[in-house]
Design a protein around this motif. Structure first.
Motif, mmCIF file in Angstrom:
data_model
loop_
_atom_site.group_PDB
_atom_site.id
_atom_site.type_symbol
_atom_site.label_atom_id
_atom_site.label_comp_id
_atom_site.label_asym_id
_atom_site.label_seq_id
_atom_site.Cartn_x
_atom_site.Cartn_y
_atom_site.Cartn_z
ATOM 1 N N ASP A 98 6.883 17.597 -4.175
ATOM 2 C CA ASP A 98 8.137 17.094 -3.617
ATOM 3 C C ASP A 98 8.406 15.705 -4.194
ATOM 4 N N GLY A 99 9.436 15.609 -5.015
ATOM 5 C CA GLY A 99 9.762 14.348 -5.675
ATOM 6 C C GLY A 99 10.188 13.244 -4.735
ATOM 7 N N GLU A 100 10.449 13.587 -3.457
ATOM 8 C CA GLU A 100 10.890 12.557 -2.515
ATOM 9 C C GLU A 100 9.758 11.905 -1.738
ATOM 10 N N GLU A 101 8.517 12.369 -1.953
ATOM 11 C CA GLU A 101 7.397 11.708 -1.262
ATOM 12 C C GLU A 101 7.121 10.330 -1.865
ATOM 13 N N ASN A 102 6.501 9.476 -1.044
ATOM 14 C CA ASN A 102 6.029 8.185 -1.557
ATOM 15 C C ASN A 102 4.639 8.397 -2.145
ATOM 16 N N TRP A 103 4.605 8.913 -3.350
ATOM 17 C CA TRP A 103 3.329 9.238 -3.977
ATOM 18 C C TRP A 103 2.559 7.989 -4.345
ATOM 19 N N VAL A 104 1.301 7.945 -3.974
ATOM 20 C CA VAL A 104 0.426 6.833 -4.339
ATOM 21 C C VAL A 104 -0.375 7.270 -5.558
ATOM 22 N N THR A 105 -0.306 6.473 -6.614
ATOM 23 C CA THR A 105 -0.969 6.877 -7.851
ATOM 24 C C THR A 105 -2.028 5.871 -8.306
ATOM 25 N N ASP A 106 -2.217 4.810 -7.549
ATOM 26 C CA ASP A 106 -3.205 3.826 -7.992
ATOM 27 C C ASP A 106 -4.476 3.870 -7.148
ATOM 28 N N GLY A 107 -4.566 4.843 -6.253
ATOM 29 C CA GLY A 107 -5.784 4.987 -5.453
ATOM 30 C C GLY A 107 -6.006 3.878 -4.446
ATOM 31 N N ASN A 108 -5.014 3.045 -4.241
ATOM 32 C CA ASN A 108 -5.168 1.897 -3.351
ATOM 33 C C ASN A 108 -4.294 2.023 -2.123
ATOM 34 N N PHE A 109 -4.904 2.137 -0.965
ATOM 35 C CA PHE A 109 -4.113 2.100 0.264
ATOM 36 C C PHE A 109 -4.294 0.729 0.887
ATOM 37 N N MET A 110 -3.472 -0.230 0.470
ATOM 38 C CA MET A 110 -3.588 -1.584 0.998
ATOM 39 C C MET A 110 -2.990 -1.620 2.402
ATOM 40 N N ASN A 111 -3.388 -2.646 3.197
ATOM 41 C CA ASN A 111 -2.692 -2.884 4.463
ATOM 42 C C ASN A 111 -1.215 -3.049 4.146
ATOM 43 N N GLY A 112 -0.401 -2.463 4.958
ATOM 44 C CA GLY A 112 1.030 -2.652 4.766
ATOM 45 C C GLY A 112 1.660 -1.603 3.872
ATOM 46 N N SER A 113 0.875 -0.700 3.320
ATOM 47 C CA SER A 113 1.505 0.366 2.543
ATOM 48 C C SER A 113 2.246 1.281 3.514
ATOM 49 N N PRO A 114 3.304 1.888 3.071
ATOM 50 C CA PRO A 114 4.107 2.669 4.011
ATOM 51 C C PRO A 114 3.307 3.794 4.667
#
Ligand code: TQI
Ligand code: ZN
Ligand code: ZN
Length: 169
Positions: A98-114
């Motif tokens: 699904d092209g509308e997802e907020n895909w994470v591609t850097d392997g980093n889930f920082m605080n404050g990520s959606p």
């Protein structure tokens, strides 16, 4: 415990090399393509299968693309969250995200990520399992378990996934 699709579809025994290609219109970055290299490696490490990228989309065994909403296969995507991706079982080999997802591609889930962030590699490893013929697993640690929490990364095959795929290949 792992499962298969009805009638146990799989890629034919004589075909251990599967080609894959990306939808040309998507113009995916090398970072995104590299995530698929890693996701395919998880499965090639534990099977006789190898995965090779090819430029000719229409001749590839596995065809990967990102689409929004209705994209012509009767399974429209639904915007943020809900359905993230779907794969068709062998011998169809279509893998859609699904092209509308907020895909994470850097392997980093920082605080404050959606809250809606979804790890692309995790979903890719799961969907490739479907492409190869695995259904869902009842084992929570398994890649093929049917749910994942948003903002979670799960990319390592569990023993259950390995036992399932090794029964097929
Ligand atoms: N897509 C579902 C999935 O791949 C599509 C689906 C629903 C399906 N029922 C099925 C596929 C039965 C095969 C057989 O499971 S999804 C996850 C998980 C999805 C879900 O977008 O809901 C992942 C895609 F497991 F995390 F919930 C990837 Cl990893
Ligand atoms: Zn689709
Ligand atoms: Zn699934």
């Amino acid at each position: 415990h792992y499962s298969f699709f009805p009638n146990r579809p799989r890629w034919p025994p004589g075909k251990s090399q599967l080609t894959y290609a990306f939808e040309p219109e998507n113009q995916l970055s090398d970072v995104v393509k590299g995530i698929f290299v890693k996701a395919f490696e998880r499965w090639s490490e534990v099977t006789p299968l190898t995965f090779v990228e090819t430029a000719t989309f229409n001749r590839a065994d596995l065809r990967i693309g990102f689409f929004s909403g209705d994209h012509g296969d009767g399974e429209p995507f639904d915007g943020v969250l809900g359905t993230l991706a779907h794969a068709f079982s062998p011998p169809v080999g279509r893998l859609h995200f699904d092209g509308e997802e907020n895909w994470v591609t850097d392997g980093n889930f920082m605080n404050g990520s959606p809250r809606s962030a979804v790890d692309l590699e995790s979903v890719a490893v799961h969907e490739i399992g479907h492409l190869l013929g695995l259904g869902h697993s009842s084992v929570e640690e398994a890649i093929m378990y049917p749910t994942i929490s948003s903002g979670t990364r799960k990319v390592e095959l569990a023993n259950d996934d390995i036992m399932g795929i090794q029964e097929l290949y």
